[in-house]
Design a protein around this motif. Structure first.
Motif, PDB file in Angstrom:
ATOM      1  N   ASP A 184     -84.075  86.387  34.019  1.00 40.40           N
ATOM      2  CA  ASP A 184     -84.534  87.320  35.037  1.00 40.40           C
ATOM      3  C   ASP A 184     -85.077  88.586  34.416  1.00 40.40           C
ATOM      4  OD1 ASP A 184     -82.223  88.269  34.019  1.00 40.40           O
ATOM      5  OD2 ASP A 184     -81.162  88.465  35.934  1.00 40.40           O
ATOM      6  N   SER A 185     -85.283  88.552  33.090  1.00 38.67           N
ATOM      7  CA  SER A 185     -85.781  89.737  32.404  1.00 38.67           C
ATOM      8  C   SER A 185     -87.281  89.802  32.459  1.00 38.67           C
ATOM      9  CB  SER A 185     -85.320  89.714  30.929  1.00 38.67           C
ATOM     10  OG  SER A 185     -85.963  90.736  30.203  1.00 38.67           O
ATOM     11  N   ASP A 186     -87.802  91.030  32.632  1.00 37.42           N
ATOM     12  CA  ASP A 186     -89.248  91.216  32.613  1.00 37.42           C
ATOM     13  C   ASP A 186     -89.792  91.047  31.217  1.00 37.42           C
ATOM     14  OD1 ASP A 186     -89.272  91.732  35.297  1.00 37.42           O
ATOM     15  OD2 ASP A 186     -89.025  93.904  35.054  1.00 37.42           O
ATOM     16  N   GLU A 187     -88.913  91.045  30.218  1.00 37.10           N
ATOM     17  CA  GLU A 187     -89.339  90.932  28.835  1.00 37.10           C
ATOM     18  C   GLU A 187     -89.080  89.536  28.292  1.00 37.10           C
ATOM     19  OE1 GLU A 187     -88.619  95.282  27.012  1.00 37.10           O
ATOM     20  OE2 GLU A 187     -86.820  94.179  27.534  1.00 37.10           O
ATOM     21  N   SER A 188     -89.139  88.531  29.146  1.00 38.50           N
ATOM     22  CA  SER A 188     -88.777  87.182  28.747  1.00 38.50           C
ATOM     23  C   SER A 188     -89.673  86.636  27.649  1.00 38.50           C
ATOM     24  CB  SER A 188     -88.804  86.250  29.965  1.00 38.50           C
ATOM     25  OG  SER A 188     -90.109  86.235  30.524  1.00 38.50           O
ATOM     26  N   ASP A 189     -90.915  87.128  27.557  1.00 37.69           N
ATOM     27  CA  ASP A 189     -91.820  86.650  26.531  1.00 37.69           C
ATOM     28  C   ASP A 189     -91.948  87.632  25.378  1.00 37.69           C
ATOM     29  OD1 ASP A 189     -92.375  84.275  27.722  1.00 37.69           O
ATOM     30  OD2 ASP A 189     -94.126  84.995  28.808  1.00 37.69           O
ATOM     31  N   ASP A 190     -91.163  88.711  25.389  1.00 40.97           N
ATOM     32  CA  ASP A 190     -91.264  89.746  24.375  1.00 40.97           C
ATOM     33  C   ASP A 190     -90.552  89.279  23.115  1.00 40.97           C
ATOM     34  OD1 ASP A 190     -91.683  92.049  23.043  1.00 40.97           O
ATOM     35  OD2 ASP A 190     -90.298  93.279  24.204  1.00 40.97           O
ATOM     36  N   SER A 191     -91.294  89.121  22.025  1.00 41.26           N
ATOM     37  CA  SER A 191     -90.710  88.678  20.760  1.00 41.26           C
ATOM     38  C   SER A 191     -91.115  89.636  19.654  1.00 41.26           C
ATOM     39  CB  SER A 191     -91.181  87.267  20.412  1.00 41.26           C
ATOM     40  OG  SER A 191     -90.739  86.335  21.368  1.00 41.26           O
ATOM     41  N   VAL A 192     -90.237  89.796  18.707  1.00 41.16           N
ATOM     42  CA  VAL A 192     -90.513  90.665  17.569  1.00 41.16           C
ATOM     43  C   VAL A 192     -89.837  90.065  16.344  1.00 41.16           C
ATOM     44  CG1 VAL A 192     -88.529  92.116  18.127  1.00 41.16           C
ATOM     45  CG2 VAL A 192     -90.325  93.020  16.648  1.00 41.16           C
ATOM     46  N   VAL A 193     -90.482  90.177  15.203  1.00 39.03           N
ATOM     47  CA  VAL A 193     -89.907  89.704  13.944  1.00 39.03           C
ATOM     48  C   VAL A 193     -89.619  90.908  13.062  1.00 39.03           C
ATOM     49  CG1 VAL A 193     -90.216  88.289  11.892  1.00 39.03           C
ATOM     50  CG2 VAL A 193     -91.193  87.540  14.061  1.00 39.03           C
ATOM     51  N   PHE A 194     -88.373  91.042  12.642  1.00 37.09           N
ATOM     52  CA  PHE A 194     -87.976  92.118  11.739  1.00 37.09           C
ATOM     53  C   PHE A 194     -87.863  91.548  10.322  1.00 37.09           C
ATOM     54  CE2 PHE A 194     -86.367  93.381  15.887  1.00 37.09           C
ATOM     55  CZ  PHE A 194     -86.814  94.690  15.973  1.00 37.09           C
TER      56      PHE A 194
END
Length: 535
Positions: free
Chosen positions: A80-90
């Motif tokens: 249910d997150s608006d950031e469901s497609d938000d990905s980041v590589v550290f």
């Protein structure tokens, strides 16, 4: 505004991926990392190190120089997150970060029940990572990762579902799995680059980020498939999904700790509520008898769909004390003068899977050209490698001793290819100079070597070597008259070729003559098909 260490690349142009290089704990990138670890549902793990070229009785594990954490913030299915497609590589630069300052952060993430960890044969990476932190005062390093899923297991599950039966658990490289599952060619050229040099190149950063992020992409394909097929089964002991709100009073009454809540801070109470509705893992028991999750950081619980996947397919990595000890030889080397020889105490086990770098690597003083030595059990493979333009030699003698094969491979900077398990148990083996071929058929063996060593094969390379002696051809072709003259005394040219105006090619080593007849064109087409060069 983040600094110039931020890089953007993407597997999918529609979803650019953010890559952050974390070089210190007082940087904006580190703040971004700590915040992301409280919101992410999935972390893909990978590590890079500089291999140890030689082993001594006091040898230790390689030092991990870069740790990749690809974080998926939320879950693409059922979240249910608006950031469901938000990905980041550290990209954590462990050569510059003060390791004790991040040890607790990583340890908590590795065992957090709210975060699924992904890896590709990550146990070896974890051993090296634990050793790196332990040697910097972070005892006892790391000993577990859970919940965890290995990409190899995920691929095998996908194969089982695709074929409707239990698929053979063949060993696949990550590049092969990416190509098959995602349709993406994952280059492994920089795997053996010098990861100790700073600053890292943009190509190294992109390679490292891709290696981690592709694990999440593969998992998303798997998760979508199992949810679509509705084959997830709830176990009788499985807790309620964490999305169900029980109410603090109900939770406390069930735990018989309602009277103790007045002595606790609000965030501690929330932690207890979450612990009763999330994935169960080994936790800490307080003096009051309450069970709390390992770690003090608040994290978002898994959604119902991801929790089901974890409960159905999740596993864990547990390191024993014996795993954390570098294996060294207990035998004394008597009269061994060849460079690069190591004692194989585990009787060939470490040579089952190629770890590299190969002896022709430029960093090791090689010429960058792949070279192999095939023993008698894979001589047919040698001819196939020559047909696709790869330098593949065979033994000098018809019945060589193991020591002769090892010395030849060492002298010529070749990787020894064999199917002989006894050879792998020989006392002294060359570090990164031997590989056990697993396939039985020559075409499959060829593909295995190409995938394992990430060889580049082009149509121009086909039939560019002498299949008889492994030599190269002369640069200028011969006319029919020149070929007839060159063949006198050792090779007969059929009369039917005289009027066809063909070009002839001669091996510079054994003088064998070749021409572009029907047999040549059939062979070229065969290896185009075998190597899938027309795809």
């Amino acid at each position: 505004m983040r600094n110039e260490t931020s890089v953007t690349f993407s597997m999918d142009p529609q979803r650019p991926l953010n890559v952050q290089l974390v070089s210190s704990t007082d940087s904006p990138e580190f703040t971004y990392l700590t915040r992301s670890l409280t919101r992410c549902r999935i972390i893909a793990l990978d590590a890079e190190w500089k291999p140890i070229r030689t082993r001594t009785p006091q040898s230790s594990f390689p030092t991990v120089l870069l740790l990749q954490l690809a974080c998926q913030l939320g879950s693409r299915l059922g979240g249910d997150s608006d950031e469901s497609d938000d990905s980041v590589v550290f990209l954590l630069d462990l050569s510059t970060i003060h390791l004790p300052s991040i040890w607790e952060l990583l340890r908590d993430a590795f065992v957090s029940p709210d975060i699924l960890k992904l890896g590709f044969r990550f146990k070896q990476d974890l051993i090296y990572l634990s050793s790196t932190f332990s040697s910097n005062g972070c005892e006892p390093g790391f000993d577990r990762v859970e919940p965890f899923m290995d990409i190899t297991s995920i691929y095998n599950h996908l194969q089982d579902k695709q074929h409707g039966r239990k698929a053979s658990k063949q060993i696949k490289s990550l590049a092969s799995i990416c190509k098959e599952v995602l349709g993406i060619s994952l280059s492994k050229e920089l795997q053996c680059s010098d990861w100790s040099c700073r600053p890292l190149t943009e190509e190294q950063k992109t390679y490292a980020a891709m290696d981690a992020h592709c694990l999440i992409e593969i998992f998303n394909v798997f998760q979508a498939k199992v949810i679509k097929e509705g084959k997830l089964v709830r176990h009788p002991t499985e807790p309620h999904p964490p999305t169900v709100t029980l109410g603090l009073k109900v939770v406390f009454e069930k735990l018989d700790i309602y009277s103790k809540i007045v002595r606790m801070k609000v965030h501690e109470a929330i932690d207890i509520a979450r612990a009763t509705a999330s994935y169960v893992s080994p936790n800490i028991v307080t003096e009051e008898g309450m069970t709390l999750r390992i770690g003090h950081r608040n994290t978002l619980p898994m959604d119902e769909y991801l929790l089901k996947v974890v409960n159905e397919f999740g596993e864990k990595i547990l390191l024993k004390e014996s795993d954390k000890t570098a294996k060294t030889s207990k035998r004394k080397a008597k009269g061994r003068s060849s460079e690069g020889l190591i004692c194989n105490e585990k009787q060939g086990q470490s040579f089952e899977d190629w770890q590299g770098p190969p002896p022709w690597d430029l960093a090791l003083g090689g010429d960058g050209q792949p070279k192999f030595l095939c023993d008698v059990m894979v001589e047919g493979l040698a001819k196939h490698l020559r047909c696709v333009g790869i330098n593949a030699a065979i033994s000098y003698s018809k019945k060589p001793e193991p020591r002769q094969l090892i010395d030849q491979a060492n002298k010529e900077k070749r990787v020894l290819l064999t199917r002989d398990a006894k050879l792998l148990r020989h006392d002294y083996l060359i570090n990164n100079h031997i590989y056990r071929v697993k396939s039985l058929l020559k075409n499959e063996q060829l593909l295995e070597i190409i995938e394992t060593f990430q060889l580049k094969i082009s149509e121009d390379q086909l039939m560019s070597r002498c299949t008889k002696c492994n030599g190269r051809f002369i640069q200028k072709p011969l006319t029919t008259e020149e070929a007839v003259e060159a063949a006198k005394g050792f090779q007969r040219i059929p009369n039917c070729l005289f009027n066809k105006n063909l070009e002839f090619w001669q091996c510079m080593d054994c003088n064998q003559l070749y021409w572009e007849g029907t047999q040549y064109h059939n062979a070229v087409q065969k290896f185009i098909d075998v190597c899938k060069l027309n795809e």
